[in-house]
Design a protein around this motif. Structure first.
Motif, mmCIF file in Angstrom:
data_model
loop_
_atom_site.group_PDB
_atom_site.id
_atom_site.type_symbol
_atom_site.label_atom_id
_atom_site.label_comp_id
_atom_site.label_asym_id
_atom_site.label_seq_id
_atom_site.Cartn_x
_atom_site.Cartn_y
_atom_site.Cartn_z
ATOM 1 N N PRO A 1 7.920 8.909 0.724
ATOM 2 C CA PRO A 1 6.980 9.938 1.742
ATOM 3 C C PRO A 1 6.338 9.225 2.393
ATOM 4 O O PRO A 1 6.329 9.320 3.841
ATOM 5 C CB PRO A 1 6.400 10.859 0.990
ATOM 6 N N ALA A 2 5.353 8.243 1.983
ATOM 7 C CA ALA A 2 4.609 7.424 2.875
ATOM 8 C C ALA A 2 5.198 6.564 3.674
ATOM 9 O O ALA A 2 4.820 6.304 4.878
ATOM 10 C CB ALA A 2 3.345 6.433 1.895
ATOM 11 N N GLN A 3 6.290 5.945 3.229
ATOM 12 C CA GLN A 3 7.255 4.923 4.161
ATOM 13 C C GLN A 3 7.779 5.737 5.274
ATOM 14 O O GLN A 3 8.125 5.144 6.388
ATOM 15 C CB GLN A 3 8.051 4.155 3.123
ATOM 16 N N ARG A 4 8.404 7.046 4.896
ATOM 17 C CA ARG A 4 9.086 7.986 5.941
ATOM 18 C C ARG A 4 8.169 8.292 6.864
ATOM 19 O O ARG A 4 8.635 8.428 8.231
ATOM 20 C CB ARG A 4 9.781 8.934 5.097
ATOM 21 N N PHE B 1 0.702 -1.089 0.051
ATOM 22 C CA PHE B 1 0.052 -0.009 -0.009
ATOM 23 C C PHE B 1 0.923 1.340 0.161
ATOM 24 O O PHE B 1 0.265 2.387 -0.467
ATOM 25 C CB PHE B 1 -0.872 -0.065 1.280
ATOM 26 N N THR B 2 2.129 1.303 0.133
ATOM 27 C CA THR B 2 2.791 2.355 0.102
ATOM 28 C C THR B 2 4.024 2.474 -0.899
ATOM 29 O O THR B 2 4.956 3.399 -0.769
ATOM 30 C CB THR B 2 3.648 2.366 1.653
ATOM 31 N N SER B 3 3.846 1.630 -1.616
ATOM 32 C CA SER B 3 4.798 1.712 -2.814
ATOM 33 C C SER B 3 3.947 1.645 -4.148
ATOM 34 O O SER B 3 2.744 1.199 -4.251
ATOM 35 C CB SER B 3 5.707 0.387 -2.928
ATOM 36 N N PHE B 4 4.596 2.038 -5.325
ATOM 37 C CA PHE B 4 3.999 1.929 -6.661
ATOM 38 C C PHE B 4 4.883 1.486 -7.835
ATOM 39 O O PHE B 4 6.196 1.498 -7.534
ATOM 40 C CB PHE B 4 3.748 3.627 -6.942
ATOM 41 N N ARG B 5 4.193 0.664 -8.592
ATOM 42 C CA ARG B 5 4.775 -0.299 -9.689
ATOM 43 C C ARG B 5 4.552 0.343 -10.713
ATOM 44 O O ARG B 5 3.268 0.565 -11.399
ATOM 45 C CB ARG B 5 4.249 -1.583 -9.595
ATOM 46 N N PRO B 6 5.338 0.914 -11.595
ATOM 47 C CA PRO B 6 5.130 1.492 -12.978
ATOM 48 C C PRO B 6 4.444 0.518 -13.875
ATOM 49 O O PRO B 6 3.979 0.694 -14.800
ATOM 50 C CB PRO B 6 6.701 1.850 -13.379
ATOM 51 N N ALA B 7 4.671 -0.887 -13.771
ATOM 52 C CA ALA B 7 4.186 -1.917 -14.745
ATOM 53 C C ALA B 7 2.744 -1.525 -14.391
ATOM 54 O O ALA B 7 1.889 -2.007 -15.593
ATOM 55 C CB ALA B 7 4.448 -3.273 -14.018
ATOM 56 N N ALA B 8 2.115 -1.053 -13.417
ATOM 57 C CA ALA B 8 0.577 -0.976 -13.300
ATOM 58 C C ALA B 8 0.155 0.067 -14.253
ATOM 59 O O ALA B 8 -1.021 -0.012 -14.737
ATOM 60 C CB ALA B 8 0.060 -0.617 -11.848
ATOM 61 N N VAL B 9 0.843 0.868 -14.683
ATOM 62 C CA VAL B 9 0.397 1.995 -15.683
ATOM 63 C C VAL B 9 0.302 1.311 -17.110
ATOM 64 O O VAL B 9 -0.720 1.440 -17.758
ATOM 65 C CB VAL B 9 1.335 3.218 -15.818
ATOM 66 N N ALA B 10 1.388 0.390 -17.428
ATOM 67 C CA ALA B 10 1.247 -0.233 -18.751
ATOM 68 C C ALA B 10 0.129 -1.418 -18.785
ATOM 69 O O ALA B 10 -0.554 -1.147 -19.651
ATOM 70 C CB ALA B 10 2.612 -1.040 -18.748
ATOM 71 N N VAL C 1 29.315 7.508 0.602
ATOM 72 C CA VAL C 1 27.843 7.179 0.830
ATOM 73 C C VAL C 1 27.000 8.371 0.023
ATOM 74 O O VAL C 1 27.442 9.630 0.236
ATOM 75 C CB VAL C 1 27.328 7.022 2.371
ATOM 76 N N ILE C 2 26.068 8.164 -0.720
ATOM 77 C CA ILE C 2 25.394 9.289 -1.736
ATOM 78 C C ILE C 2 23.779 9.002 -1.119
ATOM 79 O O ILE C 2 23.365 7.897 -1.328
ATOM 80 C CB ILE C 2 25.685 9.025 -3.072
ATOM 81 N N ARG C 3 23.298 10.240 -1.054
ATOM 82 C CA ARG C 3 21.786 10.170 -0.842
ATOM 83 C C ARG C 3 21.239 11.297 -1.631
ATOM 84 O O ARG C 3 21.680 12.319 -1.868
ATOM 85 C CB ARG C 3 21.417 10.770 0.774
ATOM 86 N N ARG C 4 20.087 10.963 -2.555
ATOM 87 C CA ARG C 4 19.087 11.740 -3.322
ATOM 88 C C ARG C 4 17.866 11.164 -3.611
ATOM 89 O O ARG C 4 17.611 10.280 -3.231
ATOM 90 C CB ARG C 4 19.932 11.805 -4.781
ATOM 91 N N GLY C 5 17.180 12.267 -3.934
ATOM 92 C CA GLY C 5 15.531 11.941 -4.184
ATOM 93 C C GLY C 5 14.798 12.336 -3.348
ATOM 94 O O GLY C 5 14.979 12.129 -1.970
ATOM 95 N N PHE C 6 13.487 12.657 -3.469
ATOM 96 C CA PHE C 6 12.225 12.791 -2.516
ATOM 97 C C PHE C 6 11.414 12.128 -2.558
ATOM 98 O O PHE C 6 10.792 11.092 -1.621
ATOM 99 C CB PHE C 6 11.889 14.168 -2.701
ATOM 100 N N TRP C 7 10.823 11.686 -3.692
ATOM 101 C CA TRP C 7 9.598 10.752 -3.924
ATOM 102 C C TRP C 7 10.103 9.282 -3.749
ATOM 103 O O TRP C 7 9.312 8.697 -3.335
ATOM 104 C CB TRP C 7 9.084 11.072 -5.407
ATOM 105 N N ARG C 8 11.299 9.025 -4.204
ATOM 106 C CA ARG C 8 11.937 8.008 -3.869
ATOM 107 C C ARG C 8 13.263 8.215 -3.289
ATOM 108 O O ARG C 8 14.162 8.109 -4.235
ATOM 109 C CB ARG C 8 11.766 6.882 -5.094
ATOM 110 N N ARG C 9 13.289 8.173 -2.198
ATOM 111 C CA ARG C 9 14.802 8.816 -1.682
ATOM 112 C C ARG C 9 15.546 7.514 -1.505
ATOM 113 O O ARG C 9 15.311 6.457 -1.189
ATOM 114 C CB ARG C 9 14.779 9.231 -0.348
#
Length: 556
Positions: A342-345, A228-237, A463-471
């Motif tokens: 964001p939902a998981q955080r 419920f807190t993740s999204f799969r791009p395959a669902a769009v296809a 160590v490298i950190r980046r991204g907001f929607w999927r950090r």
């Protein structure tokens, strides 16, 4: 040589029969519409002939496909008209993946895929073998792969010892002296080493197989949270494919749902406002359907997820409809990435992924989930135990980078407003200026982009950190770095900024870009580049003197 399961001949014959039916059928229809001399009655001859040829080819493929486990290689022979023989050395095998669908589980069958390092393509696929045979192949190949790697390490150690010390003179012990002083030839004792080896292999296959040590189980609560807190791009296809197959039905559904809130009764008769309501309702329904498909896909994919270890390999098993099992060699792991959205955080959860060189069974690339979802504190502890990285203290880009993001997102907002203005002139919609509300999101978007960037130059890891929607927080050992490059765009040069791109041997996809330190001061980027290069050389020298695989397989 061993053949596939007998049911493999039946399935292959059925698949080829479908192909033999489809090609002549559509070919006759096409030719009949183009040429006057061709009629559809030709199909009554060509279609049955194509089906018979397909069935024959399927059975021929079965009888011509053989495989064998030898002492040094896994051999596969295949091909009906063009014969192909492959010898796959155990030292190059990276993963033996076993997949079982619903029908295959009912029939007791499995598909075995053998992947090698240095490429994302399957080296050999056995379609189909029995479940017991799939387990035997997976265990034997895994054991022989470990033995091949141990022999390689032993040879390297022997070579280094030979270079360090002169080899002592060898003494011929094949001759001994008897009591009278005469030399007698000592015959070597007969050995049954091949038989003993075969017996040992047999015992190993039956009773001596190493059972996986359990490292992580995805609990039901964690599985639901992950779905419920993740999204799969395959669902769009999947949604686009369903819409393509049932366009009329879906449009009727959207019209029915939109009518109670002011939508048109049909597509031909309606007002501008009703069409606008239909558009909004259809968009919302599309999002809901896509999200639900993503939840179902994630749940089915990671149902029953288990991660364990066998020797120096991580082994996994997952899947509801299609059951997968395979391994992740620890020595092939290039980097480790902690992911969250964001939902998981918000609920303090995160996931742990590993990047491997070449093939990755989870995504077709080098990415594989080690811990799909767990409490963030637990995931970060896993990461520290797995990599040995020290607790990072992140450095952020300079504040001027935030101004750059503010300008970038303002330009994007201006494009949205311009697009809305153009739509009003084409469709007659009014109040295009309401689109200017997107400018309200520009400052928080720039700030969130800025605060989620950071990097840490450690003693043994970067160590490298980046991204907001999927950090993504990526831990890269220095000895795994392939190249470190500094890149500067026109705008970065004007602001004195630069980005540092750190490349490893793991595969890259559209969704997994190369780890990059974004928008730091040019001097800091050059310092990090120089430090990484020096520590890379030191790490490689240390690795040459060490026999460690680099990642702890007991990371829990």
């Amino acid at each position: 040589m061993t053949r596939l399961h007998p049911l493999s001949a039946v399935t292959m014959a059925l698949q080829q029969a479908i192909t033999g039916f489809t090609i002549p059928f559509f070919l006759v229809i096409f030719l009949a519409s183009v040429f006057d001399g061709v009629t559809t009655t030709w199909g009554f001859v060509l279609v049955p002939l194509g089906v018979l040829l397909g069935i024959g080819y399927g059975f021929a493929y079965y009888y011509r496909f053989e495989y064998e486990i030898t002492s040094d290689t896994f051999d596969v022979q295949s091909g009906v008209f063009s014969r192909r023989s492959r010898e796959i050395p155990y030292g190059r095998i990276q993963n033996v993946d076993v997949a079982r669908g619903v029908l295959q589980r009912l029939l007791g069958l499995a598909v075995v895929s053998i992947e090698t390092a240095g490429g994302g393509n399957t080296e050999a696929t056995l379609r189909f073998v029995s479940e017991d045979e799939a387990t035997r192949l997976q265990q034997q190949i895994r054991r022989r792969t470990a033995e091949a790697k141990n022999r390689q390490r032993t040879r390297r150690e022997s070579a280094s010892d030979t270079e360090a010390e002169p080899e002592p003179e060898t003494v011929d012990d094949s001759r001994d002296r008897d009591e009278s002083g005469r030399t007698t030839e000592t015959q070597p004792a007969p050995t049954d080493e091949p038989e003993r080896t075969a017996d040992r292999d047999s015992r190993s296959d039956v009773a001596g197989v190493s059972r996986p040590q359990r490292l992580f189980d995805l609990e039901s609560r964690e599985l639901l949270l992950y779905a419920f807190t993740s999204f799969r791009p395959a669902a769009v296809a999947a949604v686009l494919f369903i819409f393509f197959l049932a366009t009329d039905t879906i449009l009727e559904y959207f019209l029915t749902v939109a009518q109670p809130v002011g939508g048109p009764t049909d597509l031909e008769n309606g007002t501008t406002g009703s069409y606008g309501v239909l558009t909004v309702v259809s968009f919302v329904n599309g999002l809901v359907i896509t999200y639900l498909l993503s939840v179902a896909y994630t749940f089915a994919t990671y149902y029953g997820f288990r991660l364990g270890r066998v020797d120096d390999d991580f082994v996994y098993e997952r899947g509801l409809i299609q059951r997968y099992s395979g391994s992740i060699p620890a020595e092939k792991v290039q980097s480790v990435t902690v992911t969250d959205n964001p939902a998981q955080r918000l609920i303090s959860y995160a996931g742990l992924w590993v990047e491997t060189a070449g093939y990755g069974p989870d995504s077709g690339s080098g990415s594989q989930s080690a811990v799909p979802l767990a409490a963030s504190r637990r995931v970060y502890r896993f990461t520290e135990n797995l990599t040995g990285v020290e607790r990072p203290t992140f450095e952020s880009p300079p504040p001027i980078a935030r101004r750059r993001y503010l300008v970038r997102y303002s330009l994007l907002a201006a494009v949205v407003v311009a697009f809305a203005f153009g739509v009003t002139h084409v469709t007659g919609l009014e109040r295009w200026y309401l689109a200017a509300l997107v400018f309200v999101a520009v400052p928080p978007a720039a700030h969130l982009r800025y605060v989620n960037l950071g990097y840490f130059v450690g003693t043994d890891h970067l160590v490298i950190r980046r991204g907001f929607w999927r950090r993504r927080t990526t831990v890269i050992p220095y000895y795994r770095i392939q190249t470190v490059s500094t890149r500067r765009s026109i705008f970065q040069r004007r602001l004195g900024l630069a980005s540092l791109v750190v490349d490893t041997a793991s595969s890259r996809t559209f969704f997994w870009a190369t780890p990059t330190i974004y928008d730091v001061d040019l001097g800091d980027a050059r310092d990090a580049n120089e430090t990484s290069r020096h520590r890379l050389q030191s790490a490689l020298r240390d690795r040459a003197r060490s026999d460690e695989i680099g990642f702890s397989v007991d990371f829990t």
